[in-house]
Design an enzyme around this catalytic site. Structure first.
Site, mmCIF file in Angstrom:
data_model
loop_
_atom_site.group_PDB
_atom_site.id
_atom_site.type_symbol
_atom_site.label_atom_id
_atom_site.label_comp_id
_atom_site.label_asym_id
_atom_site.label_seq_id
_atom_site.Cartn_x
_atom_site.Cartn_y
_atom_site.Cartn_z
ATOM 1 C CD GLU A 117 8.334 -10.700 0.464
ATOM 2 O OE1 GLU A 117 7.541 -10.767 -0.643
ATOM 3 O OE2 GLU A 117 8.100 -9.955 1.100
ATOM 4 C CG HIS A 130 -2.412 -1.482 3.218
ATOM 5 N ND1 HIS A 130 -1.985 -1.067 1.787
ATOM 6 C CD2 HIS A 130 -1.313 -2.285 3.386
ATOM 7 C CE1 HIS A 130 -0.914 -1.670 1.544
ATOM 8 N NE2 HIS A 130 -0.491 -2.600 2.514
ATOM 9 C CG HIS A 131 -0.270 2.856 7.810
ATOM 10 N ND1 HIS A 131 -0.080 2.831 8.917
ATOM 11 C CD2 HIS A 131 -1.554 3.233 7.506
ATOM 12 C CE1 HIS A 131 -1.280 3.694 9.601
ATOM 13 N NE2 HIS A 131 -1.973 3.858 8.579
ATOM 14 C CD GLU A 132 4.217 -0.850 0.818
ATOM 15 O OE1 GLU A 132 3.515 -1.956 0.708
ATOM 16 O OE2 GLU A 132 5.313 -0.425 0.840
ATOM 17 C CG HIS A 165 2.940 -7.920 4.686
ATOM 18 N ND1 HIS A 165 2.512 -8.570 3.709
ATOM 19 C CD2 HIS A 165 2.099 -8.225 5.611
ATOM 20 C CE1 HIS A 165 1.444 -9.355 3.837
ATOM 21 N NE2 HIS A 165 1.181 -9.263 5.038
ATOM 22 C CD GLU A 166 6.354 -6.402 1.913
ATOM 23 O OE1 GLU A 166 5.955 -7.210 1.477
ATOM 24 O OE2 GLU A 166 5.853 -5.233 2.172
ATOM 25 C CD GLU A 219 4.843 -10.579 2.831
ATOM 26 O OE1 GLU A 219 4.209 -11.167 1.801
ATOM 27 O OE2 GLU A 219 5.466 -9.805 2.824
ATOM 28 C CD GLU A 233 2.938 -10.857 -1.612
ATOM 29 O OE1 GLU A 233 2.063 -9.945 -1.157
ATOM 30 O OE2 GLU A 233 3.954 -10.366 -1.331
HETATM 31 C C1 NOJ Z 1 3.696 -6.497 -0.409
HETATM 32 C C2 NOJ Z 1 2.794 -7.147 0.422
HETATM 33 O O1 NOJ Z 1 3.325 -8.500 0.747
HETATM 34 C C3 NOJ Z 1 1.371 -7.321 -0.111
HETATM 35 O O2 NOJ Z 1 0.492 -7.954 0.700
HETATM 36 C C4 NOJ Z 1 0.853 -5.965 -0.432
HETATM 37 O O3 NOJ Z 1 -0.183 -6.031 -1.222
HETATM 38 C C5 NOJ Z 1 1.833 -5.124 -1.195
HETATM 39 N N1 NOJ Z 1 3.055 -5.019 -0.742
HETATM 40 C C6 NOJ Z 1 1.294 -3.691 -1.424
HETATM 41 O O4 NOJ Z 1 1.400 -3.050 -0.390
HETATM 42 CA CA CA Z 2 5.603 -9.306 0.830
#
Ligand code: NOJ
Ligand code: CA
Length: 699
Positions: free
Chosen positions: A169, A408-410, A478-479, A497, A503
């Site tokens: 990133e 959403h799964h962070e 993402h990531e 991503e 963002e």
């Molecule tokens: C980074 C992600 O790229 C973003 O889209 C997300 O909102 C945040 N992490 C929280 O999960």
């Molecule tokens: Ca990100």
């Protein structure tokens, strides 16, 4: 579908120690040879010019075996391949996979250790990989290094990212090859360098341009069960050497025969459009493994997301104060929690009104109080909603409006925890009819010592896509590691991503105006990106007068990104209230399709500009996206791509005369014209600007 597979020669038993293979066009020639010490070496020319000097190949094994010398050629097989295939979703309805192949069967002189090197030469470049054949019984072995080199012919212009094993990133650095030096990059970039021990290590895909105007690209395809390849840079000698991402104890890859490495790719053309339009990376992946693909669909979505990034709402229920009831210790709502049932209904209403497929809700589940920087393993269970998010009611409401919810799964990088909960998390998605999930891997990987780009994590990302496929669910990660075409094999891996997204414009020094002109030459070669375009309220001072952050494009360029950054999953990332203020411009986001019949790159220069036109898969309509970097641009586009004998209503969304990404980003005009394939259109792009056009077939 026509398929042609011809073995041209088999088993050329000979005392050869050199062999040549040409691209179908014959413009690219790769020469393979063994050096004095039996070292595998390759060399590439393009239209008679050397584009890669003799470069060494091979791998080293942990048991001490050096599979990069002492080889002899056992035999050589060559073949040609030409096939058309149909992606489930894509930039093209039909993709041609056309290459010549050569397999060098090698054996080490003093032992009978065998290794094959397989080359494929396409019209846009060369790919090769190492193969470890099965011999009587399976061997387990550990790769301790790979010794693949890319010896460049000069001090090329290079678009590079620091070789961070944990993140891509960053803004691209555009320098001469000799000037690559990570200690000199802008550190005020929104993320701290995470895992960068060397100032001379860069990531792939690496885009280069030579002084004699050849476009070169070094990347890899089909990275499965292997770490990501970064590159060590020798700035004095213009050489690059593969640097595989290690695991916690320094090993690179655990393999078992028969197995292969990913493909290493070297693209070359004198026309930048050949690189950006290439399907070589995708073609090098295995065909689709999902039989019934009827559930894999493009999705245009909005979400409870940008409001957290701009700071007017929080992911966590209690806010950063972590306010608690003094008696029960229960968390108290901060009043800023974004993912409430009520707010979600507002987004669902907006999605239904404007014809969006989905609504993403971040911050719906317990854990966000602790999610970041705590090295806590079990922050999330992916099951428990906050008290103010009624998942049952949201499901009922979304269904009644014909809108799908996006899960959403962070994970906060806590991968074992995610794998443990995955089945239950998917059951919840099925129960409440979520067709897709956005996963996230912010921060360092837990368990500590693993990197995002290591073999274990590559396997994790692919495993999640495969398990989701078993449950007919789509994934947007993402990531994650940057994709290398695995979405050909698992087309439910719909986007990722894995690059610096929009963002960063909300809370850091942002993305350079050139950023989106580099991404198609790098990150997008491997697969669709969830860039999250469509920000209309460009300056963050709109939310807080003390803020200086802003999106580094004009509003019109935000529209053009829906065409220039291909993805079958696209977000309209701004807040509904910001779209309500510009419904005329918003119309383009509503109209633009996400799945295409044909794509044509009309103009391309990495780091400078890009103009692409695409034809909708399901209609006669065409769409154009043109973007520029910090330089304004004028161009004239012949509309000869349009079907003959048809008339189109062109709606042109362009920068206003006084538009400027920094000084006046929201200035745009919209005009309509009736055009045919004989027409030409003059485009004027502001500094940091763009143009988006819809061509709707009238008859
Ligand atoms: C980074 C992600 O790229 C973003 O889209 C997300 O909102 C945040 N992490 C929280 O999960
Ligand atoms: Ca990100």
């Amino acid at each position: 579908m026509n398929k042609l597979f011809v073995i041209l020669f088999c088993f050329v038993f000979a005392c050869v120690n050199a062999q040549q293979l040409k691209s179908p066009s014959k413009d690219i020639v790769v020469d393979f040879s063994l050096g004095d010490q039996g070292e595998p070496t390759y060399h590439i020319t393009y239209k008679g010019k050397e584009v890669l000097k003799p470069s060494k190949m091979g791998v080293l094994l942990k048991d001490g075996n050096t599979l990069n010398k002492n080889f002899r050629i056992l035999n050589v097989e060559t073949s040609a391949f030409d096939e058309n295939w149909t992606p489930v979703l894509g930039e093209e309805a039909v993709i041609r996979n056309h290459y010549n192949q050569m397999t060098m069967h090698l054996e080490q002189k003093e032992s009978d250790q065998k290794m094959d090197i397989v080359f494929r030469v396409y019209d846009e470049g060369v790919a090769f990989r190492y193969e470890f054949p099965f011999e009587n019984k399976a061997h387990y072995f550990i790769i301790s290094d790979e010794t693949t080199e890319f010896n460049l012919t000069g001090n090329h212009k290079t678009f590079w990212l620091p070789g961070d094993y944990d993140s891509q990133e960053y803004n691209y650095n555009e320098t001469k090859f000799s000037e690559i030096d990570i200690s000199k990059i802008d550190r005020n970039n929104g993320i701290a360098l995470q895992s960068v021990e060397s100032n001379y290590r860069v990531q792939t895909p690496l885009m280069l341009k030579s002084d004699n105007n050849l476009y070169l690209n070094i990347f890899e395809a089909a990275v499965t069960n292997y770490p990501v390849m970064h590159l060590d840079v020798d700035t004095a000698n213009f050489t690059l050497a593969s640097n595989l991402v290690p695991n916690a104890i320094g090993d690179k890859a655990y393999l078992r025969t028969p197995s292969t490495t990913p493909w290493r790719t070297f693209m070359v053309s004198d026309d930048a459009r050949d690189i950006v339009g290439s399907k070589m990376i995708l073609n090098l992946n295995e065909p689709n493994k999902i039989e019934d693909t009827s559930w894999i669909k493009p999705m245009k979505y909005i979400g409870i997301w940008w409001e957290m990034h701009v700071g007017i709402a929080t992911w966590d229920y209690a806010g950063s104060q972590n306010a608690q009831n003094s008696l029960t210790k229960e968390l108290l709502p901060s009043g800023k929690h974004g993912a409430t049932t009520e707010n979600t209904k507002r987004y669902i209403d907006f999605a239904a009104k404007h014809g969006f497929d989905g609504v993403l809700v971040e911050g719906w589940n317990v854990g966000w109080e602790d999610w970041f920087g705590n090295w806590k393993e079990d922050v999330f269970d992916f099951l428990t909603p906050y008290p103010d998010f009624d998942i049952e009611e949201v499901h009922r409401y979304a269904k009644s409006k014909g809108v799908k919810m996006i899960m959403h799964h962070e994970t906060s990088g806590s991968v074992g925890n995610y794998e443990r909960h995955l089945d239950r998390a998917m059951d919840l998605m099925k129960k409440y009819d979520y067709p897709a999930v956005k996963t996230g891997y912010v921060g360092r990987i837990i368990p500590r010592g693993e990197y995002h780009d290591g073999q274990a994590m590559v396997n994790h990302f692919n495993f999640v896509a495969e398990r989701m496929a078993d449950n007919q669910l789509m994934v947007n990660s993402h990531e994650s590691t940057r994709p290398t075409g695995y979405h050909r094999t698992y087309p439910n891996y719909i986007a990722a991503e894995a690059a610096r997204g929009n963002e960063f414009n909300a809370w850091s020094n942002g993305n350079l105006p050139s950023h989106e002109t580099v991404l198609p030459f790098t990150r997008l070669l491997g697969g669709p990106m969830d860039y999250t375009p469509g920000i209309f309220e460009i300056k963050m001072s709109a939310y807080d007068p003390t803020k200086t952050e802003q999106v580094h494009t004009t509003l019109a360029k935000q529209l053009a990104l829906y065409v220039t950054l291909y993805s079958p999953l696209q977000m309209a990332a701004d807040l509904p209230e910001n779209y309500e203020k510009h419904l005329d411009a918003f119309q383009f986001i509503k109209d633009v399709p996400l799945d295409w019949q044909i794509s044509k790159y009309l103009e391309a220069e990495p780091g400078d500009y890009l103009t692409v036109v695409r034809k909708d898969k399901n209609s006669e309509n065409w769409f154009l996206g043109a973007i520029t970097d910090e330089n304004p641009r004028k161009t004239e586009i012949p509309l000869d791509f349009l079907s003959p004998n048809k008339t189109y209503k062109a709606t042109i969304y362009q920068d206003g005369k006084d538009a400027h990404w920094e000084k006046n980003p929201k200035s745009y005009t919209i005009k309509t014209e009736t055009v045919t394939n004989k027409s030409k259109l003059k485009l004027t792009l502001a500094t940091g600007g763009g143009t988006a056009i819809s061509f709707m077939a009238i008859n």
